[in-house]
Design a protein around this motif. Structure first.
Motif, PDB file in Angstrom:
ATOM      1  N   ILE A  90       0.839  -1.214   0.000  1.00  0.00           N
ATOM      2  CA  ILE A  90       0.000   0.000   0.000  1.00  0.00           C
ATOM      3  C   ILE A  90       0.867   1.254   0.000  1.00  0.00           C
ATOM      4  O   ILE A  90       0.652   2.174  -0.804  1.00  0.00           O
ATOM      5  N   LEU A  91       1.855   1.299   0.887  1.00  0.00           N
ATOM      6  CA  LEU A  91       2.733   2.479   0.946  1.00  0.00           C
ATOM      7  C   LEU A  91       3.532   2.652  -0.343  1.00  0.00           C
ATOM      8  O   LEU A  91       3.710   3.776  -0.824  1.00  0.00           O
ATOM      9  N   ALA A  92       4.010   1.544  -0.915  1.00  0.00           N
ATOM     10  CA  ALA A  92       4.770   1.624  -2.162  1.00  0.00           C
ATOM     11  C   ALA A  92       3.909   2.160  -3.296  1.00  0.00           C
ATOM     12  O   ALA A  92       4.393   2.921  -4.142  1.00  0.00           O
ATOM     13  N   ASN A  93       2.645   1.787  -3.317  1.00  0.00           N
ATOM     14  CA  ASN A  93       1.744   2.312  -4.340  1.00  0.00           C
ATOM     15  C   ASN A  93       1.431   3.785  -4.110  1.00  0.00           C
ATOM     16  O   ASN A  93       1.402   4.573  -5.059  1.00  0.00           O
ATOM     17  N   LEU A  94       1.213   4.158  -2.863  1.00  0.00           N
ATOM     18  CA  LEU A  94       0.978   5.573  -2.551  1.00  0.00           C
ATOM     19  C   LEU A  94       2.185   6.430  -2.891  1.00  0.00           C
ATOM     20  O   LEU A  94       2.055   7.588  -3.283  1.00  0.00           O
ATOM     21  N   ALA A  95       3.379   5.853  -2.738  1.00  0.00           N
ATOM     22  CA  ALA A  95       4.627   6.566  -3.035  1.00  0.00           C
ATOM     23  C   ALA A  95       4.970   6.510  -4.522  1.00  0.00           C
ATOM     24  O   ALA A  95       5.973   7.087  -4.942  1.00  0.00           O
ATOM     25  N   HIS A  96       4.154   5.828  -5.315  1.00  0.00           N
ATOM     26  CA  HIS A  96       4.359   5.701  -6.764  1.00  0.00           C
ATOM     27  C   HIS A  96       5.728   5.111  -7.117  1.00  0.00           C
ATOM     28  O   HIS A  96       6.396   5.581  -8.042  1.00  0.00           O
ATOM     29  N   LEU A  97       6.124   4.067  -6.359  1.00  0.00           N
ATOM     30  CA  LEU A  97       7.343   3.364  -6.736  1.00  0.00           C
ATOM     31  C   LEU A  97       7.122   2.750  -8.117  1.00  0.00           C
ATOM     32  O   LEU A  97       5.985   2.445  -8.498  1.00  0.00           O
ATOM     33  N   PRO A  98       8.164   2.563  -8.894  1.00  0.00           N
ATOM     34  CA  PRO A  98       8.007   2.062 -10.266  1.00  0.00           C
ATOM     35  C   PRO A  98       7.283   0.710 -10.312  1.00  0.00           C
ATOM     36  O   PRO A  98       7.513  -0.175  -9.483  1.00  0.00           O
TER      37      PRO A  98
END
Length: 155
Positions: A90-98
């Protein structure tokens, strides 16, 4: 055909229910062990009854009972790690990681957890548990790394 990892489609959120189902699988293995290969004989009225383990110990014998316990432990361990993985995704998606990084992350975690479960359930001697523990550290470390990378976005 493009691979899942290099796809432009973000599969990371889809991985969450799959990971949860993977975590339930060892419980099914435990039921098969406890029921002697016939899950229809499993008494599901009170599967966490106080006397269940004592009865299984007598009925299964030490080796099968130990395998039953390892399967249940693998089940609980996977469900215990699920919130950490879900938070990272969830956090990685919110942070727009590649997307490629996220797909690699969830595919790698699924593979590591699958190998971990097989190792957990099938290993009855001490030495191979070192490999199982190493797999666990790699997987949890990767989850923490992705979470840390996502946290940098919010800092």
């Amino acid at each position: 055909m493009a691979s899942i990892i290099s796809s432009s489609t973000n599969y990371s959120v889809y991985a969450l229910p799959l990971y949860y189902l993977l975590g339930i699988l060892p419980h099914g293995v435990a039921i098969i062990i406890a029921s002697g290969g016939n899950p229809g004989k499993w008494d599901n009225r009170n599967p966490r009854a106080a006397g269940l383990k004592a009865n299984l110990t007598k009925r299964l014998g030490p080796a099968k009972f130990a395998r039953y316990e390892r399967a249940e432990s693998a089940h609980y361990n996977t469900l215990e790690s699920f919130p950490l993985l879900a938070t990272a995704v969830i956090l990685a998606n919110l942070a727009h990681l590649p997307t490629e990084q996220l797909n690699t992350f969830v595919a790698g975690n699924f593979i590591l957890r699958s190998v971990y479960l097989v190792a957990y359930i099938s290993t009855s001697s001490q030495l191979p548990t070192v490999l199982r523990t190493l797999i666990w550290y790699i997987q949890i470390g990767w989850i923490l790394r992705i979470t840390w990378q996502a946290a940098a976005f919010f800092a």
